[in-house]
Scaffold this motif. Structure first.
Motif: not given
Length: 305
Positions: A89, A232, A240, A261, A266
């Motif tokens: 991540a 995250q 992020f 993402w 995320w």
């Protein structure tokens, strides 16, 4: 997360603030109008840019539905993230090479604190009531009260993650001197806190990395040196990835690059009360009078001409 505009000329003077802030630099909270007496007629009550936003967070069913939805969806992806050794991540520039991608590091998730794990809307509500703006002293006093409640859905996710051996890292722009009160608040509401070291606050030293204002890039690198970061969580784009150009174009470019993402690695939480999106509308210049800043925000509105 508290607000952080991008211009460096503002950063140095305000970055000691202990709140959790997104992009590169700290800014004042929504500037409120002078306090009024209880006898002030309703027609004379000055506008407050934050009134509807705080009201929505505190009273709407929609806010809780969104946060619950986010954390439930993240929980559904957790087993996949754990099972795939190369699941990562962190953006490549913030990862310590390929360390941990072979499964040698323990898994962790990075979570921002304010408006991601802890709900600070009562603090915002007090500012509206008192006709005040965010400041270091009142924020530190609020943190010391340890009264922030968990964002809906976060406890179920964090408890499930911890049960699977995942460490929760709290990467916050609350200053290091607020660590004790912050961890006490987190423990009180039931969040997993493995040890004091899981709090990566503003001021955390990261060897070999020079922090740019309150940017979180160095601390994400530190997390990546010690853990395999699976996910995250945050309420600001800067939670992020580093936001170098805090303009609409700069932010759009980051979304173009990393938009895929979100929803896998995320997870964004809703926060309409403050954020780096606001100063992007007035050139990140908090020194301007509130009327000028509001004019910038109005000019940024899409009227569908």
């Amino acid at each position: 997360m508290r607000r952080i505009p991008v211009l460096s000329l503002l950063a140095v003077s305000v970055l000691a603030l202990g709140a959790c802030k997104p992009v590169s630099f700290t800014a004042p909270e929504h500037e409120a109008e002078p306090q009024r007496s209880a006898a002030t007629p309703a027609a004379e009550v000055p506008a407050d840019d934050n009134l509807n936003a705080v009201l929505w967070v505190q009273t709407s069913s929609e806010y809780g539905a969104l946060t619950e939805q986010t954390y439930k969806a993240a929980a559904d992806h957790l087993d996949k993230a754990l099972s795939e050794a190369h699941w990562d991540a962190l953006v490549p520039s913030e990862r310590a090479g390929t360390a941990g991608l072979d499964g040698s590091l323990k898994p962790a998730v990075i979570m921002d604190v304010d408006e991601t794990v802890l709900d600070n809307s009562p603090y915002q509500a007090r500012l509206i009531r008192d006709g005040q703006a965010y400041d270091e002293v009142s924020w530190a006093a609020w943190v010391a009260e340890k009264k922030a409640k968990p964002v809906p859905g976060v406890l179920d996710f964090a408890t499930a993650a911890a049960a699977k051996g995942v460490t929760i890292l709290y990467l916050s722009n609350r200053a290091e001197h607020l660590q004790e009160a912050t961890l006490a608040n987190l423990r009180t509401v039931g969040m997993p806190v493995a040890n004091d070291e899981v709090f990566l606050g503003l001021g955390t030293f990261v060897e070999g990395c020079e922090q740019n204002g309150s940017e979180k890039a160095c601390r994400r690198q530190l997390a990546g040196r010690q853990y395999r970061v699976l996910m995250q969580f945050g309420d600001q784009l800067g939670d992020f990835v580093e936001v170098v150009d805090n303009t609409d174009a700069g932010r759009d470019a980051l979304m173009e690059e990393y938009g895929d993402w979100f929803g896998e690695r995320w997870w964004m939480l809703p926060n309409p009360t403050y954020g780096s999106w606001e100063p992007a509308a007035f050139n990140n210049d908090w020194s301007q009078p509130i009327e000028v800043r509001r004019a910038g925000k109005r000019a940024a509105l899409d009227m569908a001409p």
